[in-house]
Write an enzyme that holds these catalytic residues in place. Structure first.
Site, PDB file in Angstrom:
ATOM      1  N   GLN A 193      10.410  44.321  -2.861  1.00  0.00           N
ATOM      2  CA  GLN A 193      10.734  43.561  -2.126  1.00  0.00           C
ATOM      3  C   GLN A 193       9.856  42.028  -2.120  1.00  0.00           C
ATOM      4  O   GLN A 193       9.804  41.142  -1.838  1.00  0.00           O
ATOM      5  CB  GLN A 193       9.698  44.118  -0.694  1.00  0.00           C
ATOM      6  N   HIS A 228      14.907  40.957  -1.921  1.00  0.00           N
ATOM      7  CA  HIS A 228      14.997  39.683  -1.836  1.00  0.00           C
ATOM      8  C   HIS A 228      14.986  38.610  -1.981  1.00  0.00           C
ATOM      9  O   HIS A 228      14.774  37.424  -2.133  1.00  0.00           O
ATOM     10  CB  HIS A 228      13.196  39.969  -0.736  1.00  0.00           C
ATOM     11  N   CYS A 270      22.106  26.141  -5.677  1.00  0.00           N
ATOM     12  CA  CYS A 270      22.828  25.709  -4.512  1.00  0.00           C
ATOM     13  C   CYS A 270      24.368  26.032  -4.173  1.00  0.00           C
ATOM     14  O   CYS A 270      24.458  27.048  -4.408  1.00  0.00           O
ATOM     15  CB  CYS A 270      23.030  23.529  -5.270  1.00  0.00           C
ATOM     16  N   CYS A 273      27.437  19.758  -9.792  1.00  0.00           N
ATOM     17  CA  CYS A 273      27.849  19.336  -8.809  1.00  0.00           C
ATOM     18  C   CYS A 273      27.770  17.986  -9.108  1.00  0.00           C
ATOM     19  O   CYS A 273      29.234  17.458  -8.905  1.00  0.00           O
ATOM     20  CB  CYS A 273      27.523  19.642  -7.427  1.00  0.00           C
ATOM     21  N   GLY A 280      -3.412  50.170   6.192  1.00  0.00           N
ATOM     22  CA  GLY A 280      -3.175  49.248   7.778  1.00  0.00           C
ATOM     23  C   GLY A 280      -2.020  49.884   7.914  1.00  0.00           C
ATOM     24  O   GLY A 280      -1.110  51.036   7.188  1.00  0.00           O
TER      25      GLY A 280
END
Length: 373
Positions: free
Chosen positions: A138, A165, A173, A235, A309
């Site tokens: 991740q 991710h 872009c 671009c 945790g």
């Protein structure tokens, strides 16, 4: 598959914080993890906790609560209106990364320069010896790649390490052109010489703005209106102005699509091909990772979760959990799994002698992180 704001159900947090977690000795943890991995053909899912020893702050505190409510949404970053342009100016100065290591113009260099820790190298050794066939991470910091880049070429790394991710090291872009992040940093510097001078001063003096747990740089009294986000150079060659650019990471509200190089079917296929699933350093707060766990459980795969945790998986039947930091055990896990073989293979021996242990300052568990107005 859309990425939602990370969340652990409140009932799980209350239950976990009220319970007395049994302390486990590293030797016992090593034995349990090694026994789990020894048959081989394992897939590993890693989260933010794996990169803490590399100096990258965890997404959550010790009690499992998300420590920065200043979420970044995909639709805000890609909004073509003046409001979106203002958001991008602010983002690229303070926030260029999502879901564990969000950094920006000032915050990116520490992530870029971060080095793999002992867990990254231990997993690299397990992949090199084919005990672990796939790492699904991740994290967007690229540290799994760094740990094994001197052993594997880019093609093999991309086949065996899936960045769920996305990655911070490149920028895309709105029209799909990709720019290397270091080149984009240079473009930002050229377009913003005053901020470049400020960044150089910070580096020279060793002063780094205090960052929130998700990487937001805390700067007060800063005017973002004059910060310039450059147009995409590709671009411009197509005679089009376009400064809508974002890191190749998946933001809250954005879907994991084929364009991002990851398809849900492909992810599930990786789980189906493995014989067992190890989850490490993750609270499974985002459903993109939690779905992989549920898919493995539906297929009756053995599942082991290694995390400090509470997690979203706490209390789920069929999930064996060990509450310990990966850095405390993973080198010894590899030695136990490989036996004497780890000493005779020079590559493995080198991997197991590599890795830093430089966790962030103690304030990473700040329960009231500062958020910009």
């Amino acid at each position: 598959m859309r990425v939602s704001v990370p969340n652990i159900p409140e009932a799980i947090l209350r239950s976990a914080n009220a319970a007395q977690t049994r302390a486990i000795l590293p030797a016992e943890a090593v034995e349990r993890i090694a026994t789990f991995l020894s048959p081989g053909n394992a897939a590993v899912v890693t989260g933010a906790g794996v990169s803490v020893d590399s100096g990258i702050r965890a997404y959550r505190g010790a009690k499992g609560r998300y420590l920065n409510p200043n979420y970044k949404y995909y639709h805000e970053l890609m909004d073509p209106s003046p409001k979106g342009a203002a958001f991008r100016r602010r983002y690229w100065y303070v926030h260029p990364l999502l879901l564990w290591s969000l950094r920006s113009y000032l915050g990116y260099p520490p992530v870029r320069d971060a080095q793999p820790n002992t867990t990254h190298f231990a997993l690299a050794a397990l992949q090199y010896t084919s005990v672990v066939n796939k790492v699904i991470t991740q994290n967007v910091d690229g540290l799994h790649h760094k740990a094994i880049a001197h052993v594997w070429d880019t093609t093999r790394m991309d086949q065996r390490i899936l960045e769920l991710h996305g990655r911070l090291r490149s920028v895309r872009c709105a029209h799909g052109h990709i720019t290397d992040r270091n080149i984009f940093q240079q473009q930002l510097s050229v377009a913003n010489p005053e901020w470049k001078a400020f960044a150089d001063e910070l580096e020279a003096t060793g002063r780094q703005p205090r960052t929130n747990p998700d990487g937001d740089v805390v700067l007060e009294g800063v005017n973002y209106d004059e910060f310039v986000v450059p147009d995409c150079p590709e671009c411009l060659l197509e005679h089009r102005h376009n400064n809508i650019q974002k890191p190749e990471v998946i933001f809250f509200g954005e879907s994991i699509t084929k364009e991002s190089g990851i398809a849900r079917k492909h992810l599930f296929h990786d789980v189906e091909r493995c014989d067992r699933l190890l989850l490490m350093g993750t609270t499974l707060a985002t459903f993109s990772a939690f779905r992989l766990l549920r898919h493995a459980m539906d297929l009756h795969k053995p599942v082991l979760l290694l995390n400090l945790g509470p997690t979203r998986a706490d209390g789920l039947a069929g999930v064996d959990k060990i509450d310990i930091a990966s850095g405390a055990v993973m080198r010894d896990v590899v030695k136990s799994v490989l036996g004497a073989g780890w000493t005779t293979d020079s590559v493995v021996a080198d991997l197991l002698q590599s890795g830093i242990v430089k966790p962030p300052p103690d304030d990473h568990d700040d329960t009231a992180p500062r958020v910009e107005a």
